[in-house]
Motif scaffolding. Structure first.
Motif, PDB file in Angstrom:
ATOM      1  N   TYR A 165       0.831  -1.194  -0.032  1.00  0.00           N
ATOM      2  CA  TYR A 165       0.047  -0.139  -0.022  1.00  0.00           C
ATOM      3  C   TYR A 165       0.739   1.100  -0.037  1.00  0.00           C
ATOM      4  CZ  TYR A 165       0.695  -0.217   5.281  1.00  0.00           C
ATOM      5  OH  TYR A 165       1.090  -0.167   6.407  1.00  0.00           O
ATOM      6  N   HIS A 166       0.131   2.239  -0.544  1.00  0.00           N
ATOM      7  CA  HIS A 166       0.861   3.548  -0.274  1.00  0.00           C
ATOM      8  C   HIS A 166       0.221   4.504   0.287  1.00  0.00           C
ATOM      9  CE1 HIS A 166       2.793   2.209  -4.071  1.00  0.00           C
ATOM     10  NE2 HIS A 166       1.633   1.874  -4.678  1.00  0.00           N
ATOM     11  N   GLY A 167       0.915   5.401   1.170  1.00  0.00           N
ATOM     12  CA  GLY A 167       0.438   6.252   2.125  1.00  0.00           C
ATOM     13  C   GLY A 167       1.153   7.604   2.279  1.00  0.00           C
ATOM     14  N   THR A 168       0.452   8.451   3.040  1.00  0.00           N
ATOM     15  CA  THR A 168       0.846   9.935   3.494  1.00  0.00           C
ATOM     16  C   THR A 168       0.873   9.796   4.826  1.00  0.00           C
ATOM     17  OG1 THR A 168       0.258  10.830   1.377  1.00  0.00           O
ATOM     18  CG2 THR A 168       0.415  12.192   3.065  1.00  0.00           C
ATOM     19  N   VAL A 169       1.719  10.500   5.504  1.00  0.00           N
ATOM     20  CA  VAL A 169       1.633  10.677   7.081  1.00  0.00           C
ATOM     21  C   VAL A 169       1.917  12.021   7.345  1.00  0.00           C
ATOM     22  CG1 VAL A 169       4.229   9.901   7.441  1.00  0.00           C
ATOM     23  CG2 VAL A 169       2.650   9.670   9.219  1.00  0.00           C
ATOM     24  N   LEU A 170       1.257  12.473   8.581  1.00  0.00           N
ATOM     25  CA  LEU A 170       1.562  13.746   8.904  1.00  0.00           C
ATOM     26  C   LEU A 170       2.150  13.609  10.344  1.00  0.00           C
ATOM     27  CD1 LEU A 170      -1.706  15.590   8.004  1.00  0.00           C
ATOM     28  CD2 LEU A 170       0.438  15.761   6.843  1.00  0.00           C
ATOM     29  N   VAL A 171       3.269  14.319  10.677  1.00  0.00           N
ATOM     30  CA  VAL A 171       3.878  14.244  12.014  1.00  0.00           C
ATOM     31  C   VAL A 171       4.306  15.381  12.552  1.00  0.00           C
ATOM     32  CG1 VAL A 171       5.877  12.999  12.663  1.00  0.00           C
ATOM     33  CG2 VAL A 171       5.145  12.294  10.772  1.00  0.00           C
ATOM     34  N   ARG A 172       3.979  15.265  14.098  1.00  0.00           N
ATOM     35  CA  ARG A 172       4.410  16.423  14.874  1.00  0.00           C
ATOM     36  C   ARG A 172       5.472  15.801  15.586  1.00  0.00           C
ATOM     37  NH1 ARG A 172       5.420  21.217  16.953  1.00  0.00           N
ATOM     38  NH2 ARG A 172       4.642  21.724  19.221  1.00  0.00           N
ATOM     39  N   VAL A 173       6.721  16.700  15.753  1.00  0.00           N
ATOM     40  CA  VAL A 173       7.791  16.498  16.634  1.00  0.00           C
ATOM     41  C   VAL A 173       7.786  17.404  17.861  1.00  0.00           C
ATOM     42  CG1 VAL A 173      10.338  16.002  16.461  1.00  0.00           C
ATOM     43  CG2 VAL A 173       8.896  15.286  14.718  1.00  0.00           C
ATOM     44  N   VAL A 174       8.060  16.938  19.165  1.00  0.00           N
ATOM     45  CA  VAL A 174       8.602  17.773  20.183  1.00  0.00           C
ATOM     46  C   VAL A 174       9.650  17.295  20.756  1.00  0.00           C
ATOM     47  CG1 VAL A 174       7.722  18.505  22.397  1.00  0.00           C
ATOM     48  CG2 VAL A 174       6.023  18.353  20.534  1.00  0.00           C
ATOM     49  N   GLY A 175      10.572  18.205  20.794  1.00  0.00           N
ATOM     50  CA  GLY A 175      12.018  17.815  21.641  1.00  0.00           C
ATOM     51  C   GLY A 175      12.647  16.509  20.986  1.00  0.00           C
ATOM     52  N   GLY A 176      12.511  16.408  19.653  1.00  0.00           N
ATOM     53  CA  GLY A 176      13.199  15.399  19.247  1.00  0.00           C
ATOM     54  C   GLY A 176      12.322  14.072  18.878  1.00  0.00           C
ATOM     55  N   VAL A 177      11.332  13.792  19.552  1.00  0.00           N
ATOM     56  CA  VAL A 177      10.507  12.724  19.494  1.00  0.00           C
ATOM     57  C   VAL A 177       9.008  12.982  18.761  1.00  0.00           C
ATOM     58  CG1 VAL A 177      11.736  11.563  21.201  1.00  0.00           C
ATOM     59  CG2 VAL A 177       9.744  12.852  21.931  1.00  0.00           C
ATOM     60  N   ILE A 178       8.642  11.986  18.180  1.00  0.00           N
ATOM     61  CA  ILE A 178       7.327  12.061  17.549  1.00  0.00           C
ATOM     62  C   ILE A 178       5.997  12.062  18.615  1.00  0.00           C
ATOM     63  CG2 ILE A 178       5.677  11.035  15.895  1.00  0.00           C
ATOM     64  CD1 ILE A 178       8.119   9.912  14.424  1.00  0.00           C
ATOM     65  N   THR A 179       5.249  13.184  18.625  1.00  0.00           N
ATOM     66  CA  THR A 179       4.176  13.228  19.443  1.00  0.00           C
ATOM     67  C   THR A 179       2.698  12.782  18.874  1.00  0.00           C
ATOM     68  OG1 THR A 179       3.832  15.438  19.370  1.00  0.00           O
ATOM     69  CG2 THR A 179       5.399  14.858  20.954  1.00  0.00           C
ATOM     70  N   HIS A 180       2.660  13.168  17.782  1.00  0.00           N
ATOM     71  CA  HIS A 180       1.350  12.635  16.819  1.00  0.00           C
ATOM     72  C   HIS A 180       1.698  12.320  15.621  1.00  0.00           C
ATOM     73  CE1 HIS A 180       0.343  15.939  19.936  1.00  0.00           C
ATOM     74  NE2 HIS A 180      -1.009  15.397  19.542  1.00  0.00           N
ATOM     75  N   TRP A 181       1.016  11.252  15.058  1.00  0.00           N
ATOM     76  CA  TRP A 181       1.212  10.696  13.743  1.00  0.00           C
ATOM     77  C   TRP A 181      -0.020  10.171  13.303  1.00  0.00           C
ATOM     78  CZ3 TRP A 181       5.834   8.302  11.312  1.00  0.00           C
ATOM     79  CH2 TRP A 181       5.361   7.090  10.174  1.00  0.00           C
ATOM     80  N   ARG A 182      -0.237  10.771  12.100  1.00  0.00           N
ATOM     81  CA  ARG A 182      -1.659  10.304  11.485  1.00  0.00           C
ATOM     82  C   ARG A 182      -1.345  10.015   9.834  1.00  0.00           C
ATOM     83  NH1 ARG A 182      -4.309  15.175  11.906  1.00  0.00           N
ATOM     84  NH2 ARG A 182      -4.251  15.749   9.927  1.00  0.00           N
ATOM     85  N   GLU A 183      -1.873   8.986   9.843  1.00  0.00           N
ATOM     86  CA  GLU A 183      -1.678   8.416   8.356  1.00  0.00           C
ATOM     87  C   GLU A 183      -2.790   8.090   7.597  1.00  0.00           C
ATOM     88  OE1 GLU A 183       0.571   4.545   8.095  1.00  0.00           O
ATOM     89  OE2 GLU A 183       0.127   4.297  10.009  1.00  0.00           O
ATOM     90  N   TYR A 184      -2.494   7.985   6.185  1.00  0.00           N
ATOM     91  CA  TYR A 184      -3.639   7.785   5.347  1.00  0.00           C
ATOM     92  C   TYR A 184      -3.307   6.433   4.260  1.00  0.00           C
ATOM     93  CZ  TYR A 184      -5.816  11.780   7.137  1.00  0.00           C
ATOM     94  OH  TYR A 184      -6.207  12.989   8.093  1.00  0.00           O
ATOM     95  N   GLN A 185      -3.692   5.522   4.252  1.00  0.00           N
ATOM     96  CA  GLN A 185      -3.464   4.318   3.332  1.00  0.00           C
ATOM     97  C   GLN A 185      -4.285   4.033   2.075  1.00  0.00           C
ATOM     98  OE1 GLN A 185      -2.903   1.136   6.024  1.00  0.00           O
ATOM     99  NE2 GLN A 185      -1.259   2.168   7.508  1.00  0.00           N
ATOM    100  N   HIS A 186      -3.722   3.652   0.995  1.00  0.00           N
ATOM    101  CA  HIS A 186      -4.235   3.304   0.003  1.00  0.00           C
ATOM    102  C   HIS A 186      -3.747   1.720  -0.690  1.00  0.00           C
ATOM    103  CE1 HIS A 186      -6.791   3.706  -3.574  1.00  0.00           C
ATOM    104  NE2 HIS A 186      -5.858   3.282  -4.129  1.00  0.00           N
ATOM    105  N   VAL A 187      -4.327   0.607  -0.607  1.00  0.00           N
ATOM    106  CA  VAL A 187      -3.802  -0.605  -0.834  1.00  0.00           C
ATOM    107  C   VAL A 187      -3.823  -0.610  -2.635  1.00  0.00           C
ATOM    108  CG1 VAL A 187      -4.219  -3.082  -1.049  1.00  0.00           C
ATOM    109  CG2 VAL A 187      -4.821  -1.721   1.155  1.00  0.00           C
ATOM    110  N   ASP A 188      -2.716  -0.876  -3.014  1.00  0.00           N
ATOM    111  CA  ASP A 188      -2.523  -0.837  -4.617  1.00  0.00           C
ATOM    112  C   ASP A 188      -1.428  -1.589  -4.897  1.00  0.00           C
ATOM    113  OD1 ASP A 188      -1.827   0.118  -7.374  1.00  0.00           O
ATOM    114  OD2 ASP A 188      -3.545   1.536  -6.980  1.00  0.00           O
ATOM    115  N   PRO A 189      -1.437  -2.411  -5.830  1.00  0.00           N
ATOM    116  CA  PRO A 189      -0.427  -3.481  -6.229  1.00  0.00           C
ATOM    117  C   PRO A 189       0.750  -2.776  -6.983  1.00  0.00           C
ATOM    118  CG  PRO A 189      -2.212  -3.981  -7.562  1.00  0.00           C
ATOM    119  CD  PRO A 189      -2.545  -2.949  -6.512  1.00  0.00           C
ATOM    120  N   ARG A 190       0.297  -1.598  -7.467  1.00  0.00           N
ATOM    121  CA  ARG A 190       1.206  -0.836  -8.466  1.00  0.00           C
ATOM    122  C   ARG A 190       2.549  -0.556  -7.656  1.00  0.00           C
ATOM    123  NH1 ARG A 190      -2.606   3.132 -11.301  1.00  0.00           N
ATOM    124  NH2 ARG A 190      -3.482   3.339  -9.115  1.00  0.00           N
TER     125      ARG A 190
END
Length: 313
Positions: A276-301
């Motif tokens: 699958y192919h996807g996109t993720v939005l990430v929020r970082v505080v003090g060098g570590v990830i505090t928020h992670w939101r992703e969207y996935q699309h299953v596709d064999p290509r």
């Protein structure tokens, strides 16, 4: 006179005119260090300038409208914390910290600024405290974030420093905000964000899920809005470990990172139980990830075929 004790023999106390020679001696050899970030040091070119500057804060302190505390380590001046104003009606204040280059990396700025924040809330009944940091000053911005200050905006061209108008990040903390959960680490640059993504991909490929989970905050929010929502690092680790024992690989494509807001986005391809192919939005505080939101699309290509003519350079 305000005096605040720190640990390791360090303390904060209000600067007096008698401290003029020590302050001038601290500033003068390292002009490039101080004048790069601070809006007030370029005007202090003589001892008389320093004496006048200290005197202004003696007046503010007497009126309970501000103060300038020197940070003393083993009896020697090492930096300070400036409280520019205390507004009695709005119960608001602005502070800033400064530190000699030889004292960097010891956590002194965080401890000193934290002690002043506590003092303002407890002894001056302040409701709101602001910290303004030059946008590129990642050290000062990291101090603000470690102390639980929220990034509210970027004030464009707010101060003229070294002959140019500089943008400043506006951080604020309210007396009603929850106590900060201190996180170490500086703010990330765009290349460091890419390096963080690369570590994640490598950890998933090697199934080193414990190390991968450590790239996330203890209270991380991790979700695909259409499929799952996870709260906290333990839940995330269990999610990672629940795999199908098949070879897997994550490949990153386009990524962007806003260093001012410490928010990034990236496109990726995952190959494991399916592609699958996807996109993720990430929020970082003090060098570590505090928020992670992703969207996935299953596709064999493959990725190039999947995006077609909409691929970003």
């Amino acid at each position: 006179m305000i005096e605040l004790a720190l640990d390791d023999g360090a303390c904060l106390r209000a600067l007096r005119r008698a401290d003029t020679p020590a302050m001038f001696a601290l500033l003068e050899p390292d002009r490039a260090h101080f004048d790069r970030w601070l809006r007030w040091t370029p005007a202090l070119r003589r001892e008389a300038d320093v004496a006048h500057f200290i005197g202004e804060f003696e007046t503010l302190e007497a009126r309970r409208e501000g103060f300038h505390l020197g940070l003393f380590v083993e009896g020697k001046l090492a930096g300070g914390v400036v409280c520019w104003t205390i507004h009695p009606r709005h119960r608001s204040s602005e502070i800033g910290c400064w530190l000699g280059p030889r004292q960097l990396g010891r956590g002194l700025a965080t401890r000193a600024a934290g002690a002043v924040v506590t003092h303002l809330f407890a002894d001056h009944d302040v409701h709101r405290i602001e910290m303004l940091c030059a946008l590129a000053n990642t050290r000062s911005r990291a101090v603000s974030e470690r102390l639980g200050f929220a990034l509210e905006s970027v004030r464009r061209g707010s101060h003229r420093i070294e002959g140019a108008f500089r943008d400043h990040a506006v951080y604020a903390r309210l007396a009603t905000d929850p106590p900060p959960r201190l996180r170490g680490g500086p703010l990330l640059t765009a290349p460091e964000f890419d390096a963080l993504l690369a570590r994640l991909a490598d950890g998933w490929t090697r199934r080193d899920y414990a190390a991968t989970a450590c790239e996330f905050a203890d209270d991380v929010r991790y979700a695909d809005p259409t499929r799952y929502a996870l709260d906290g690092q333990p839940a995330l680790l269990a999610f990672f470990e629940h795999d199908d024992d098949l070879p897997q690989r994550a490949t990153w494509h386009t990524s962007v990172f806003d260093t001012a807001r410490q928010v990034g986005a990236a496109e990726y391809t995952y190959e494991g139980t399916r592609r699958y192919h996807g996109t993720v939005l990430v929020r970082v505080v003090g060098g570590v990830i505090t928020h992670w939101r992703e969207y996935q699309h299953v596709d064999p290509r493959a990725w190039e075929e999947f995006v077609g003519g909409t691929r970003f350079p």
